[in-house]
Write a protein that holds these residues in place. Structure first.
Motif, short mmCIF file in Angstrom:
data_model
loop_
_atom_site.label_atom_id
_atom_site.label_comp_id
_atom_site.label_asym_id
_atom_site.label_seq_id
_atom_site.Cartn_x
_atom_site.Cartn_y
_atom_site.Cartn_z
N CYS A 1 84.11 -13.42 44.84
CA CYS A 1 84.87 -12.44 44.08
C CYS A 1 84.01 -12.02 42.89
CB CYS A 1 86.20 -13.01 43.62
SG CYS A 1 87.15 -11.89 42.56
N GLU A 2 83.40 -10.87 43.00
CA GLU A 2 82.47 -10.43 41.96
C GLU A 2 83.18 -10.14 40.64
OE1 GLU A 2 78.73 -7.32 41.45
OE2 GLU A 2 80.07 -7.18 43.19
N GLN A 3 84.38 -9.54 40.70
CA GLN A 3 85.08 -9.15 39.48
C GLN A 3 85.38 -10.36 38.60
OE1 GLN A 3 88.76 -7.10 40.18
NE2 GLN A 3 89.05 -6.56 38.02
N GLU A 4 85.76 -11.49 39.23
CA GLU A 4 86.13 -12.67 38.45
C GLU A 4 85.09 -13.78 38.54
OE1 GLU A 4 90.23 -13.92 38.67
OE2 GLU A 4 90.82 -12.00 39.54
N GLU A 5 83.99 -13.55 39.25
CA GLU A 5 82.88 -14.50 39.35
C GLU A 5 83.37 -15.85 39.87
OE1 GLU A 5 80.93 -14.46 35.55
OE2 GLU A 5 80.17 -12.42 35.83
N ILE A 6 83.94 -15.82 41.08
CA ILE A 6 84.41 -17.02 41.76
C ILE A 6 83.76 -17.06 43.14
CG2 ILE A 6 86.42 -18.29 42.63
CD1 ILE A 6 88.15 -16.70 40.65
N LEU A 7 83.22 -18.21 43.50
CA LEU A 7 82.58 -18.39 44.81
C LEU A 7 83.28 -19.51 45.57
CD1 LEU A 7 80.18 -17.81 46.82
CD2 LEU A 7 78.98 -19.69 45.65
N ILE A 8 83.84 -19.20 46.73
CA ILE A 8 84.30 -20.23 47.67
C ILE A 8 83.09 -20.58 48.52
CG2 ILE A 8 85.89 -20.78 49.54
CD1 ILE A 8 87.84 -18.74 48.31
N ALA A 9 82.50 -21.75 48.24
CA ALA A 9 81.14 -22.04 48.69
C ALA A 9 81.06 -22.82 49.99
CB ALA A 9 80.39 -22.81 47.60
N GLY A 10 82.18 -23.41 50.47
CA GLY A 10 82.09 -24.26 51.65
C GLY A 10 81.10 -25.38 51.41
N ASP A 11 80.25 -25.64 52.42
CA ASP A 11 79.21 -26.66 52.29
C ASP A 11 77.88 -26.07 51.85
OD1 ASP A 11 80.76 -28.82 52.94
OD2 ASP A 11 80.03 -29.00 55.01
N GLN A 12 77.84 -24.77 51.56
CA GLN A 12 76.57 -24.13 51.25
C GLN A 12 76.08 -24.47 49.85
OE1 GLN A 12 75.54 -22.50 54.04
NE2 GLN A 12 73.50 -22.35 53.18
N LEU A 13 76.99 -24.88 48.97
CA LEU A 13 76.57 -25.27 47.62
C LEU A 13 77.54 -26.34 47.12
CD1 LEU A 13 74.46 -24.62 45.44
CD2 LEU A 13 76.14 -23.07 44.42
N LEU A 14 77.03 -27.57 47.03
CA LEU A 14 77.81 -28.72 46.60
C LEU A 14 77.20 -29.28 45.32
CD1 LEU A 14 78.10 -30.44 50.10
CD2 LEU A 14 79.79 -28.95 49.02
N PRO A 15 78.01 -29.89 44.45
CA PRO A 15 77.49 -30.25 43.12
C PRO A 15 76.60 -31.47 43.07
CG PRO A 15 79.82 -30.81 43.27
CD PRO A 15 79.49 -30.03 44.51
N ARG A 16 76.79 -32.45 43.96
CA ARG A 16 76.02 -33.70 43.83
C ARG A 16 75.39 -34.17 45.13
NH1 ARG A 16 75.94 -37.32 40.01
NH2 ARG A 16 76.14 -39.04 41.48
N ILE A 17 75.69 -33.56 46.22
CA ILE A 17 75.09 -33.94 47.49
C ILE A 17 74.49 -32.72 48.15
CG2 ILE A 17 76.40 -36.04 47.99
CD1 ILE A 17 78.42 -34.42 49.49
N SER A 18 73.45 -32.95 48.92
CA SER A 18 72.77 -31.87 49.62
C SER A 18 73.24 -31.85 51.06
CB SER A 18 71.25 -32.09 49.57
OG SER A 18 70.58 -31.16 50.38
N SER A 19 73.75 -30.73 51.52
CA SER A 19 74.25 -30.61 52.89
C SER A 19 73.14 -30.89 53.89
CB SER A 19 74.81 -29.21 53.13
OG SER A 19 75.89 -28.95 52.26
N ASN A 20 73.51 -31.51 55.01
CA ASN A 20 72.54 -31.78 56.06
C ASN A 20 71.96 -30.48 56.60
OD1 ASN A 20 74.79 -34.26 56.84
ND2 ASN A 20 72.66 -34.77 56.45
N VAL A 21 70.66 -30.46 56.74
CA VAL A 21 69.95 -29.34 57.36
C VAL A 21 69.15 -29.96 58.50
CG1 VAL A 21 68.31 -27.47 57.03
CG2 VAL A 21 69.87 -28.10 55.16
N LEU A 22 69.60 -29.73 59.72
CA LEU A 22 69.12 -30.50 60.86
C LEU A 22 68.45 -29.63 61.92
CD1 LEU A 22 72.35 -32.59 61.63
CD2 LEU A 22 70.56 -33.12 59.97
N VAL A 23 67.46 -30.21 62.58
CA VAL A 23 67.01 -29.74 63.89
C VAL A 23 67.62 -30.66 64.93
CG1 VAL A 23 65.03 -29.42 65.42
CG2 VAL A 23 64.85 -28.76 63.01
N THR A 24 68.19 -30.07 65.97
CA THR A 24 68.81 -30.86 67.05
C THR A 24 68.21 -30.44 68.39
OG1 THR A 24 70.62 -29.34 67.60
CG2 THR A 24 70.95 -30.83 65.71
N GLY A 25 68.60 -31.16 69.43
CA GLY A 25 68.13 -30.85 70.77
C GLY A 25 68.64 -29.54 71.31
N ILE A 26 69.65 -28.95 70.68
CA ILE A 26 70.14 -27.64 71.12
C ILE A 26 69.12 -26.55 70.81
CG2 ILE A 26 71.94 -25.89 70.71
CD1 ILE A 26 73.89 -28.17 70.26
#
Length: 374
Positions: free
Chosen positions: A203-228
Protein backbone atom coordinates in the motif's frame (compact mmCIF):
# COMPACT_ATOMS: atom_id res chain seq x y z
CA UNK A 1 15.36 -20.71 7.42
CA UNK A 2 18.61 -19.42 8.86
CA UNK A 3 18.52 -17.48 12.11
CA UNK A 4 20.82 -14.47 12.11
CA UNK A 5 22.12 -12.65 15.15
CA UNK A 6 20.59 -9.21 14.60
CA UNK A 7 23.08 -6.43 13.86
CA UNK A 8 20.73 -3.74 12.66
CA UNK A 9 18.25 -2.16 15.02
CA UNK A 10 14.72 -2.58 13.70
CA UNK A 11 11.69 -0.85 15.13
CA UNK A 12 9.02 -3.21 16.48
CA UNK A 13 6.00 -0.96 17.19
CA UNK A 14 3.61 -3.68 18.40
CA UNK A 15 3.56 -6.51 20.91
CA UNK A 16 2.87 -9.77 19.09
CA UNK A 17 -0.48 -11.49 19.68
CA UNK A 18 -0.60 -14.89 21.35
CA UNK A 19 -1.42 -17.93 19.21
CA UNK A 20 -4.82 -18.31 20.89
CA UNK A 21 -6.83 -16.37 18.32
CA UNK A 22 -6.05 -12.95 19.80
CA UNK A 23 -5.69 -10.05 17.36
CA UNK A 24 -3.62 -6.86 17.26
CA UNK A 25 -4.68 -3.93 15.07
CA UNK A 26 -1.52 -2.74 13.28
CA UNK A 27 -3.31 -0.08 11.20
CA UNK A 28 -6.95 0.91 10.94
CA UNK A 29 -8.92 -2.17 9.80
CA UNK A 30 -5.83 -4.44 9.61
CA UNK A 31 -5.63 -7.23 12.19
CA UNK A 32 -2.54 -9.31 12.97
CA UNK A 33 -3.24 -12.86 14.19
CA UNK A 34 -0.84 -15.71 14.94
CA UNK A 35 -1.52 -19.35 14.18
CA UNK A 36 0.39 -22.02 16.14
CA UNK A 37 2.76 -24.46 14.44
CA UNK A 38 4.15 -27.59 16.17
CA UNK A 39 7.77 -27.11 15.10
CA UNK A 40 10.84 -25.03 15.87
CA UNK A 41 9.36 -22.06 14.04
CA UNK A 42 6.26 -22.18 16.21
CA UNK A 43 3.90 -19.72 14.54
CA UNK A 44 2.81 -18.06 11.33
CA UNK A 45 1.37 -14.57 11.11
CA UNK A 46 -1.87 -14.13 9.18
CA UNK A 47 -3.61 -10.84 8.53
CA UNK A 48 -7.25 -9.78 8.18
CA UNK A 49 -8.20 -6.69 6.16
CA UNK A 50 -11.60 -5.13 6.81
CA UNK A 51 -13.70 -3.32 4.20
CA UNK A 52 -17.36 -2.38 3.97
CA UNK A 53 -18.23 -5.59 2.13
CA UNK A 54 -16.29 -7.87 4.49
CA UNK A 55 -12.88 -9.28 5.36
CA UNK A 56 -9.93 -10.43 3.24
CA UNK A 57 -7.72 -13.11 4.79
CA UNK A 58 -3.98 -13.18 4.07
CA UNK A 59 -2.54 -16.73 4.39
CA UNK A 60 -3.97 -19.64 6.34
CA UNK A 61 -1.71 -21.56 8.72
CA UNK A 62 -1.10 -25.30 8.68
CA UNK A 63 -3.64 -27.99 7.88
CA UNK A 64 -4.34 -28.95 11.50
CA UNK A 65 -7.45 -29.23 13.63
CA UNK A 66 -6.04 -26.62 16.02
CA UNK A 67 -5.66 -24.08 13.20
CA UNK A 68 -9.22 -24.73 12.05
CA UNK A 69 -10.40 -24.13 15.62
CA UNK A 70 -8.51 -20.82 15.67
CA UNK A 71 -10.21 -19.71 12.45
CA UNK A 72 -13.62 -20.60 13.86
CA UNK A 73 -12.80 -18.56 16.98
CA UNK A 74 -11.70 -15.61 14.85
CA UNK A 75 -14.87 -15.78 12.76
CA UNK A 76 -16.97 -15.76 15.92
CA UNK A 77 -15.14 -12.97 17.76
CA UNK A 78 -13.28 -10.55 15.45
CA UNK A 79 -15.34 -10.02 12.31
CA UNK A 80 -17.81 -7.45 13.65
CA UNK A 81 -20.75 -9.08 11.91
CA UNK A 82 -19.15 -8.89 8.45
CA UNK A 83 -18.51 -11.91 6.19
CA UNK A 84 -15.19 -13.21 4.93
CA UNK A 85 -15.11 -12.38 1.22
CA UNK A 86 -11.77 -13.65 -0.12
CA UNK A 87 -8.52 -15.43 0.71
CA UNK A 88 -5.12 -14.29 -0.57
CA UNK A 89 -2.19 -16.70 -0.25
CA UNK A 90 1.23 -15.10 -0.63
CA UNK A 91 2.78 -18.37 -1.78
CA UNK A 92 2.31 -22.11 -1.91
CA UNK A 93 4.16 -23.36 1.19
CA UNK A 94 1.72 -25.20 3.38
CA UNK A 95 2.01 -22.97 6.42
CA UNK A 96 0.70 -20.24 4.10
CA UNK A 97 -1.81 -22.18 2.01
CA UNK A 98 -2.41 -25.40 3.92
CA UNK A 99 -5.99 -24.49 4.82
CA UNK A 100 -6.84 -22.78 1.52
CA UNK A 101 -9.19 -25.54 0.42
CA UNK A 102 -10.94 -25.71 3.81
CA UNK A 103 -11.31 -21.94 4.20
CA UNK A 104 -12.64 -21.50 0.66
CA UNK A 105 -15.23 -24.23 1.22
CA UNK A 106 -16.08 -23.24 4.79
CA UNK A 107 -16.77 -19.59 3.95
CA UNK A 108 -17.60 -19.98 0.23
CA UNK A 109 -14.88 -17.56 -0.86
CA UNK A 110 -12.45 -17.32 -3.80
CA UNK A 111 -8.72 -17.94 -3.53
CA UNK A 112 -6.25 -15.40 -4.95
CA UNK A 113 -2.73 -16.57 -5.82
CA UNK A 114 -0.14 -16.11 -8.54
CA UNK A 115 -0.05 -18.64 -11.36
CA UNK A 116 3.37 -19.98 -10.41
CA UNK A 117 2.44 -20.52 -6.78
CA UNK A 118 -0.90 -22.19 -7.44
CA UNK A 119 0.44 -24.69 -9.95
CA UNK A 120 3.59 -25.48 -7.97
CA UNK A 121 1.33 -26.14 -4.98
CA UNK A 122 -0.69 -28.55 -7.08
CA UNK A 123 2.45 -30.23 -8.46
CA UNK A 124 3.77 -30.91 -4.95
CA UNK A 125 0.47 -32.11 -3.54
CA UNK A 126 1.49 -35.77 -3.26
CA UNK A 127 4.33 -37.33 -1.24
CA UNK A 128 7.48 -38.24 -3.15
CA UNK A 129 7.23 -41.82 -4.52
CA UNK A 130 9.26 -44.63 -2.98
CA UNK A 131 11.70 -45.39 -4.51
CA UNK A 132 12.65 -41.91 -5.68
CA UNK A 133 12.18 -41.16 -9.39
CA UNK A 134 15.41 -41.39 -11.35
CA UNK A 135 15.85 -37.63 -11.71
CA UNK A 136 15.48 -37.09 -7.96
CA UNK A 137 17.82 -39.95 -7.09
CA UNK A 138 20.39 -38.58 -9.53
CA UNK A 139 20.14 -35.12 -7.95
CA UNK A 140 21.23 -36.45 -4.55
CA UNK A 141 23.88 -38.71 -6.06
CA UNK A 142 25.41 -35.75 -7.89
CA UNK A 143 25.29 -33.73 -4.68
CA UNK A 144 27.45 -36.39 -2.99
CA UNK A 145 24.95 -37.05 -0.20
CA UNK A 146 25.39 -40.57 1.25
CA UNK A 147 22.53 -42.87 0.25
CA UNK A 148 21.60 -43.75 3.85
CA UNK A 149 21.19 -40.06 4.59
CA UNK A 150 19.01 -39.58 1.49
CA UNK A 151 16.87 -42.55 2.55
CA UNK A 152 16.51 -41.22 6.09
CA UNK A 153 15.56 -37.78 4.81
CA UNK A 154 12.81 -39.00 2.50
CA UNK A 155 11.50 -41.51 5.01
CA UNK A 156 10.85 -38.57 7.32
CA UNK A 157 9.40 -36.42 4.54
CA UNK A 158 6.93 -39.12 3.50
CA UNK A 159 5.52 -39.08 7.05
CA UNK A 160 4.73 -35.37 6.80
CA UNK A 161 1.40 -34.94 8.65
CA UNK A 162 0.54 -31.54 7.19
CA UNK A 163 0.03 -32.25 3.48
CA UNK A 164 -3.28 -30.54 2.68
CA UNK A 165 -6.10 -31.09 0.22
CA UNK A 166 -5.81 -28.77 -2.75
CA UNK A 167 -8.22 -26.02 -3.81
CA UNK A 168 -9.70 -26.63 -7.25
CA UNK A 169 -9.69 -23.07 -8.58
CA UNK A 170 -8.08 -19.68 -8.07
CA UNK A 171 -8.10 -16.08 -9.23
CA UNK A 172 -4.76 -15.13 -10.69
CA UNK A 173 -2.55 -12.39 -9.25
CA UNK A 174 0.14 -10.78 -11.43
CA UNK A 175 2.98 -8.46 -10.56
CA UNK A 176 1.80 -4.85 -10.76
CA UNK A 177 -1.88 -5.68 -10.22
CA UNK A 178 -3.71 -3.15 -8.04
CA UNK A 179 -6.13 -4.74 -5.59
CA UNK A 180 -8.74 -2.86 -3.59
CA UNK A 181 -8.67 -4.60 -0.22
CA UNK A 182 -9.76 -3.28 3.13
CA UNK A 183 -10.42 0.20 1.80
CA UNK A 184 -6.85 0.51 0.48
CA UNK A 185 -5.13 0.07 -2.85
CA UNK A 186 -2.49 -2.68 -2.76
CA UNK A 187 0.07 -3.29 -5.52
CA UNK A 188 1.28 -6.84 -6.10
CA UNK A 189 5.08 -6.98 -5.81
CA UNK A 190 6.54 -10.31 -6.92
CA UNK A 191 9.40 -11.97 -5.08
CA UNK A 192 11.37 -14.98 -6.31
CA UNK A 193 13.96 -17.36 -4.94
CA UNK A 194 12.14 -18.63 -1.87
CA UNK A 195 9.20 -19.77 -4.00
CA UNK A 196 8.37 -19.39 -7.70
CA UNK A 197 6.14 -16.27 -7.80
CA UNK A 198 5.64 -15.01 -4.25
CA UNK A 199 3.08 -12.19 -3.96
CA UNK A 200 3.79 -9.33 -1.59
CA UNK A 201 1.17 -6.58 -1.27
CA UNK A 202 2.22 -2.93 -0.96
CA UNK A 203 0.00 0.00 0.00
CA UNK A 204 1.97 2.97 -1.28
CA UNK A 205 -0.31 5.64 0.20
CA UNK A 206 0.16 4.38 3.77
CA UNK A 207 3.56 2.66 3.29
CA UNK A 208 2.50 -0.80 4.44
CA UNK A 209 3.97 -4.03 3.04
CA UNK A 210 2.41 -7.47 3.51
CA UNK A 211 5.70 -9.27 2.99
CA UNK A 212 4.95 -12.99 3.39
CA UNK A 213 8.26 -14.84 3.63
CA UNK A 214 10.03 -12.44 1.27
CA UNK A 215 11.21 -10.18 4.10
CA UNK A 216 11.48 -11.42 7.68
CA UNK A 217 13.06 -9.50 10.57
CA UNK A 218 15.44 -12.06 12.11
CA UNK A 219 15.57 -15.14 9.91
CA UNK A 220 16.51 -15.57 6.28
CA UNK A 221 14.01 -17.51 4.18
CA UNK A 222 15.29 -20.72 2.61
CA UNK A 223 16.52 -20.27 -0.94
CA UNK A 224 16.92 -23.75 -2.35
CA UNK A 225 17.93 -25.68 -5.42
CA UNK A 226 15.97 -28.95 -5.60
CA UNK A 227 15.78 -31.94 -7.91
CA UNK A 228 12.76 -30.38 -9.64
CA UNK A 229 14.96 -27.65 -11.17
CA UNK A 230 18.54 -28.75 -10.53
CA UNK A 231 20.19 -26.11 -12.74
CA UNK A 232 18.30 -23.17 -11.21
CA UNK A 233 19.95 -20.05 -9.83
CA UNK A 234 17.42 -19.02 -7.16
CA UNK A 235 19.82 -16.78 -5.22
CA UNK A 236 20.11 -14.53 -8.28
CA UNK A 237 16.31 -14.23 -8.27
CA UNK A 238 16.25 -13.69 -4.49
CA UNK A 239 18.82 -10.88 -4.62
CA UNK A 240 16.97 -9.25 -7.51
CA UNK A 241 13.79 -9.45 -5.43
CA UNK A 242 15.54 -7.62 -2.58
CA UNK A 243 16.33 -4.87 -5.09
CA UNK A 244 12.64 -4.55 -5.93
CA UNK A 245 11.77 -4.28 -2.24
CA UNK A 246 14.41 -1.60 -1.81
CA UNK A 247 12.39 0.62 -4.16
CA UNK A 248 9.71 0.88 -1.46
CA UNK A 249 9.61 3.67 1.13
CA UNK A 250 12.27 3.28 3.86
CA UNK A 251 9.73 3.86 6.65
CA UNK A 252 7.41 1.14 5.37
CA UNK A 253 5.59 -0.87 8.04
CA UNK A 254 6.49 -4.49 7.20
CA UNK A 255 3.95 -7.21 8.02
CA UNK A 256 5.99 -10.44 7.78
CA UNK A 257 4.76 -14.02 7.97
CA UNK A 258 6.99 -14.89 10.94
CA UNK A 259 8.23 -13.00 13.97
CA UNK A 260 7.19 -9.39 14.62
CA UNK A 261 5.81 -6.53 12.56
CA UNK A 262 8.65 -4.06 12.03
CA UNK A 263 10.06 -0.94 10.40
CA UNK A 264 13.54 -0.82 8.89
CA UNK A 265 13.02 -2.30 5.44
CA UNK A 266 16.21 -1.01 3.83
CA UNK A 267 18.42 -1.92 6.77
CA UNK A 268 16.99 -5.44 6.74
CA UNK A 269 17.43 -6.01 3.00
CA UNK A 270 21.05 -4.90 3.31
CA UNK A 271 21.57 -7.28 6.22
CA UNK A 272 20.16 -10.15 4.16
CA UNK A 273 22.53 -9.32 1.31
CA UNK A 274 25.45 -9.36 3.73
CA UNK A 275 24.34 -12.71 5.11
CA UNK A 276 24.52 -14.32 1.67
CA UNK A 277 27.83 -12.57 0.94
CA UNK A 278 29.24 -14.19 4.08
CA UNK A 279 28.04 -17.60 2.88
CA UNK A 280 29.91 -16.97 -0.35
CA UNK A 281 32.98 -16.01 1.68
CA UNK A 282 32.80 -19.25 3.67
CA UNK A 283 32.64 -21.34 0.49
CA UNK A 284 35.53 -19.51 -1.18
CA UNK A 285 37.62 -19.88 1.96
CA UNK A 286 36.78 -23.60 2.16
CA UNK A 287 37.82 -24.10 -1.46
CA UNK A 288 41.03 -22.18 -0.85
CA UNK A 289 42.12 -24.86 1.63
CA UNK A 290 40.47 -27.80 -0.21
CA UNK A 291 41.11 -28.54 -3.87
CA UNK A 292 37.41 -29.24 -4.45
CA UNK A 293 34.23 -30.17 -2.65
CA UNK A 294 30.86 -31.76 -3.29
CA UNK A 295 27.58 -30.04 -2.47
CA UNK A 296 27.25 -32.32 0.56
CA UNK A 297 30.70 -31.27 1.80
CA UNK A 298 29.75 -27.63 1.23
CA UNK A 299 26.65 -28.22 3.34
CA UNK A 300 28.83 -29.51 6.17
CA UNK A 301 30.92 -26.35 5.90
CA UNK A 302 27.96 -23.93 5.91
CA UNK A 303 25.64 -25.86 8.24
CA UNK A 304 27.61 -28.07 10.65
CA UNK A 305 24.87 -28.16 13.32
CA UNK A 306 21.85 -29.80 11.69
CA UNK A 307 19.09 -31.32 13.79
CA UNK A 308 17.54 -33.94 11.57
CA UNK A 309 16.36 -35.11 8.13
CA UNK A 310 14.28 -32.03 7.29
CA UNK A 311 17.23 -29.79 8.09
CA UNK A 312 19.32 -31.96 5.75
CA UNK A 313 16.95 -31.25 2.86
CA UNK A 314 16.86 -27.50 3.51
CA UNK A 315 20.58 -27.13 4.15
CA UNK A 316 21.61 -29.15 1.08
CA UNK A 317 19.29 -27.15 -1.16
CA UNK A 318 20.58 -23.86 0.22
CA UNK A 319 24.20 -24.96 -0.11
CA UNK A 320 23.65 -25.86 -3.77
CA UNK A 321 21.98 -22.46 -4.27
CA UNK A 322 25.12 -20.69 -3.05
CA UNK A 323 27.39 -22.93 -5.11
CA UNK A 324 25.23 -22.33 -8.17
CA UNK A 325 25.33 -18.55 -7.76
CA UNK A 326 29.12 -18.64 -7.52
CA UNK A 327 29.30 -20.97 -10.54
CA UNK A 328 27.08 -18.79 -12.72
CA UNK A 329 29.14 -15.75 -11.66
CA UNK A 330 32.30 -17.52 -12.86
CA UNK A 331 33.85 -17.84 -9.40
CA UNK A 332 33.56 -21.66 -9.30
CA UNK A 333 33.75 -24.40 -11.87
CA UNK A 334 31.87 -27.69 -11.66
CA UNK A 335 33.05 -31.08 -12.93
CA UNK A 336 31.16 -34.38 -12.95
CA UNK A 337 33.59 -37.01 -11.67
CA UNK A 338 33.66 -40.66 -12.70
CA UNK A 339 31.49 -41.60 -9.70
CA UNK A 340 28.67 -39.40 -10.95
CA UNK A 341 29.24 -36.71 -8.31
CA UNK A 342 29.66 -33.00 -9.05
CA UNK A 343 32.80 -31.46 -7.60
CA UNK A 344 33.21 -27.70 -7.27
CA UNK A 345 36.52 -25.81 -7.31
CA UNK A 346 37.69 -22.22 -7.61
CA UNK A 347 37.72 -21.15 -11.26
CA UNK A 348 40.97 -19.21 -10.83
CA UNK A 349 43.57 -18.57 -8.10
CA UNK A 350 42.40 -14.95 -7.89
CA UNK A 351 39.20 -16.15 -6.21
CA UNK A 352 41.10 -17.69 -3.27
CA UNK A 353 40.24 -16.26 0.12
CA UNK A 354 41.74 -16.84 3.55
CA UNK A 355 39.73 -16.17 6.69
CA UNK A 356 41.35 -14.85 9.85
CA UNK A 357 41.42 -17.36 12.72
CA UNK A 358 38.20 -17.29 14.76
CA UNK A 359 38.39 -15.15 17.86
CA UNK A 360 36.24 -12.86 19.98
CA UNK A 361 35.99 -10.35 17.15
CA UNK A 362 34.49 -12.79 14.65
CA UNK A 363 31.58 -11.22 12.82
CA UNK A 364 28.10 -12.22 13.99
CA UNK A 365 27.20 -13.42 10.47
CA UNK A 366 30.10 -15.85 10.31
CA UNK A 367 29.35 -17.06 13.81
CA UNK A 368 25.70 -17.68 13.04
CA UNK A 369 25.78 -18.61 9.36
CA UNK A 370 25.74 -22.31 10.07
CA UNK A 371 22.69 -22.49 12.36
CA UNK A 372 19.88 -23.89 10.19
CA UNK A 373 16.29 -23.01 11.04
CA UNK A 374 13.13 -23.92 9.16
Amino acid sequence: MTRLRARVVLDYPFVAPATDGSAVEVAPSILWVRMPMPMALDHINVYLLRAEEGWTLIDTGLNTELTRERWEHIAATHLQGLPIVRLVCTHMHYDHAGLASWLCERFNIPLYMTHGEYYMMRALAEPMPDPLPQAQAEFYQRAGMPQERVDRMWKAMRKDPFLPPQPNSFTRLRGGDELQLGGRSWRVVIGEGHSPEHACLYCEQEEILIAGDQLLPRISSNVLVTGIEPEANPLKLWLESLTRLEQLAPCTLVLPSHERVFRGLHARTQELREHHEHQFVLLRAHLTTHASCTAFEAMQCLFPRLRGPVDDMLALGESIAHLSWLRYEGVLRRVLDEDGVYRFALAAPSFALTLPPPDATESPELAEASHARH
